[in-house]
Scaffold this motif. Sequence first.
Motif, PDB file in Angstrom:
ATOM      1  N   LYS A 180     -19.307  11.209  37.968  1.00  0.00           N
ATOM      2  CA  LYS A 180     -19.733  11.454  39.337  1.00  0.00           C
ATOM      3  C   LYS A 180     -20.272  10.160  39.928  1.00  0.00           C
ATOM      4  CE  LYS A 180     -23.007  14.441  41.842  1.00  0.00           C
ATOM      5  NZ  LYS A 180     -24.041  15.482  41.660  1.00  0.00           N
ATOM      6  N   LYS A 181     -19.528   9.569  40.860  1.00  0.00           N
ATOM      7  CA  LYS A 181     -19.916   8.308  41.507  1.00  0.00           C
ATOM      8  C   LYS A 181     -20.253   7.241  40.464  1.00  0.00           C
ATOM      9  CE  LYS A 181     -21.609  10.392  45.804  1.00  0.00           C
ATOM     10  NZ  LYS A 181     -22.761  10.543  46.723  1.00  0.00           N
ATOM     11  N   LYS A 182     -19.318   6.992  39.562  1.00  0.00           N
ATOM     12  CA  LYS A 182     -19.441   5.979  38.510  1.00  0.00           C
ATOM     13  C   LYS A 182     -20.568   6.288  37.519  1.00  0.00           C
ATOM     14  CE  LYS A 182     -17.569   2.195  41.304  1.00  0.00           C
ATOM     15  NZ  LYS A 182     -17.790   0.822  41.797  1.00  0.00           N
ATOM     16  N   CYS A 183     -21.036   7.519  37.496  1.00  0.00           N
ATOM     17  CA  CYS A 183     -22.085   7.922  36.558  1.00  0.00           C
ATOM     18  C   CYS A 183     -21.538   9.026  35.661  1.00  0.00           C
ATOM     19  CB  CYS A 183     -23.319   8.426  37.307  1.00  0.00           C
ATOM     20  SG  CYS A 183     -24.647   9.021  36.229  1.00  0.00           S
ATOM     21  N   LEU A 184     -21.611   8.812  34.352  1.00  0.00           N
ATOM     22  CA  LEU A 184     -21.176   9.833  33.402  1.00  0.00           C
ATOM     23  C   LEU A 184     -22.307  10.846  33.234  1.00  0.00           C
ATOM     24  CD1 LEU A 184     -18.690  10.437  31.640  1.00  0.00           C
ATOM     25  CD2 LEU A 184     -19.888   9.333  29.743  1.00  0.00           C
ATOM     26  N   ILE A 185     -22.170  11.984  33.882  1.00  0.00           N
ATOM     27  CA  ILE A 185     -23.240  12.979  33.908  1.00  0.00           C
ATOM     28  C   ILE A 185     -23.430  13.588  32.522  1.00  0.00           C
ATOM     29  CG2 ILE A 185     -24.049  15.142  34.929  1.00  0.00           C
ATOM     30  CD1 ILE A 185     -23.978  12.788  36.861  1.00  0.00           C
ATOM     31  N   GLN A 186     -24.676  13.540  32.033  1.00  0.00           N
ATOM     32  CA  GLN A 186     -25.024  14.114  30.744  1.00  0.00           C
ATOM     33  C   GLN A 186     -26.321  14.916  30.893  1.00  0.00           C
ATOM     34  OE1 GLN A 186     -24.324  11.361  27.270  1.00  0.00           O
ATOM     35  NE2 GLN A 186     -24.387   9.835  28.891  1.00  0.00           N
ATOM     36  N   THR A 206     -31.636  14.990  32.031  1.00  0.00           N
ATOM     37  CA  THR A 206     -30.325  14.752  32.626  1.00  0.00           C
ATOM     38  C   THR A 206     -30.341  13.464  33.440  1.00  0.00           C
ATOM     39  OG1 THR A 206     -28.615  15.667  34.101  1.00  0.00           O
ATOM     40  CG2 THR A 206     -30.904  16.148  34.658  1.00  0.00           C
ATOM     41  N   ASN A 207     -29.155  12.897  33.633  1.00  0.00           N
ATOM     42  CA  ASN A 207     -29.016  11.714  34.492  1.00  0.00           C
ATOM     43  C   ASN A 207     -28.294  12.047  35.788  1.00  0.00           C
ATOM     44  OD1 ASN A 207     -26.458  12.137  33.469  1.00  0.00           O
ATOM     45  ND2 ASN A 207     -26.052   9.982  33.025  1.00  0.00           N
ATOM     46  N   ASP A 208     -28.279  13.333  36.142  1.00  0.00           N
ATOM     47  CA  ASP A 208     -27.630  13.772  37.375  1.00  0.00           C
ATOM     48  C   ASP A 208     -28.558  13.497  38.558  1.00  0.00           C
ATOM     49  OD1 ASP A 208     -26.007  14.859  39.261  1.00  0.00           O
ATOM     50  OD2 ASP A 208     -26.048  16.913  38.486  1.00  0.00           O
ATOM     51  N   ASN A 209     -28.693  12.213  38.913  1.00  0.00           N
ATOM     52  CA  ASN A 209     -29.509  11.797  40.046  1.00  0.00           C
ATOM     53  C   ASN A 209     -28.911  10.528  40.642  1.00  0.00           C
ATOM     54  OD1 ASN A 209     -30.723   9.517  38.420  1.00  0.00           O
ATOM     55  ND2 ASN A 209     -31.596  11.247  37.284  1.00  0.00           N
ATOM     56  N   ARG A 210     -29.482  10.062  41.738  1.00  0.00           N
ATOM     57  CA  ARG A 210     -28.915   8.922  42.458  1.00  0.00           C
ATOM     58  C   ARG A 210     -28.852   7.653  41.620  1.00  0.00           C
ATOM     59  NH1 ARG A 210     -31.671   9.275  48.514  1.00  0.00           N
ATOM     60  NH2 ARG A 210     -30.693  11.263  49.151  1.00  0.00           N
ATOM     61  N   LYS A 211     -29.849   7.438  40.755  1.00  0.00           N
ATOM     62  CA  LYS A 211     -29.904   6.215  39.961  1.00  0.00           C
ATOM     63  C   LYS A 211     -29.222   6.351  38.600  1.00  0.00           C
ATOM     64  CE  LYS A 211     -34.161   4.390  42.021  1.00  0.00           C
ATOM     65  NZ  LYS A 211     -35.527   3.881  41.730  1.00  0.00           N
ATOM     66  N   CYS A 212     -28.672   7.536  38.308  1.00  0.00           N
ATOM     67  CA  CYS A 212     -27.988   7.786  37.025  1.00  0.00           C
ATOM     68  C   CYS A 212     -28.938   7.500  35.853  1.00  0.00           C
ATOM     69  CB  CYS A 212     -26.719   6.934  36.913  1.00  0.00           C
ATOM     70  SG  CYS A 212     -25.599   7.454  35.574  1.00  0.00           S
ATOM     71  N   GLU A 213     -30.213   7.834  36.006  1.00  0.00           N
ATOM     72  CA  GLU A 213     -31.215   7.590  34.965  1.00  0.00           C
ATOM     73  C   GLU A 213     -31.579   8.897  34.276  1.00  0.00           C
ATOM     74  OE1 GLU A 213     -34.513   5.818  36.931  1.00  0.00           O
ATOM     75  OE2 GLU A 213     -33.593   3.829  37.080  1.00  0.00           O
TER      76      GLU A 213
END
Length: 328
Positions: A180-186, A206-213
């Motif tokens: 999702k937007k260059k972020c591998l959601i985990q 989870t890293n499902d946020n704007r900063k992928c953190e």
Amino acid sequence: HSPPEQPGDKPSETGEVQRKEVCRWPCRCPQVPACTPGVSLVKDGCGCCKVCAKQAGEPCNEADVCDPHKGLYCDYSEDEPRYETGVCAYLVAVGCELNGVYYTNGQTFQPNWLYKCLCVGGAIGCTPAFTPRLAGSPCARVPGRKKPGQSICGLGQHKQLQSTNYRLMSAYRSLPLVLKKKCLIQATPWTPCSRTCGIGISSRVTNDNRKCEMKKEKRLCFIQPCLTNMLKKIKIPKGKTCQPTFQLPTAEKLVFSGCSTTQRYKLTFCGVCLDKRCCIPNKSKMITVQFECPNEGFFRWKMMWITSCVCQRICSAPGDIFSQLKLL
């Protein structure tokens, strides 16, 4: 004559041991190391390079710092009078409690055979217990056998490789993965609800946020209302031993921390069984509910909306962080 030497001076002609300089400037840093799971990557004590933090019992000095995320400090007490080299030790702090067992600060333990854990100042951190295979994979492609790139392993070998490489997987891996937007959601599975009746809280990482953190996310959960003698108020069909779900007769406002929702909800709850089985949520979705507090305004919370439940014999206690572990 010369004045007497003060503590902290570095004499070279008095017979005292001179403290070795471990920091050099300008900084010259090697390649950033790959730390083993559970070891922090930190900046060295010179403020120069990224290093793998020293662990409990390992030697330390001004440059080689102890793992700050595990409450460790460098104890120089055994290196008197130089105070040049120390040993990483735990600060005095509170212990941890898990499923009724108390662990002291700094204690390592294995509550589940899949994971090894460490107690640090009231918090528990865990890493997979499997050790990765160091040798080359026996499932590599062999020229002249089968199709290019096709594995030559049997099912048993695949399972063995999967378990031995478990530590190489992300601690937050959860299939299927989504880009999702260059972020591998985990994300980790949601923890069991903190309360068996009434409104509780469950969480996940989870890293499902704007900063992928990777961040901790919380939601409200409401498995059952706190009713006295639940079996008398839930009608179980004739010939059955369980009623997986039920609803209250009317829609009601939810109350949380002294505040109530602005809307009324007719929730689906998990039911009860006549035998020893328990009913847990099977399918759900996420909604956002708004609470109104007397003279304090509004706030919003995400909440699990149960759509179906399943009754099973495996019942986990609220807050059991290992209830979702499964062998892949």
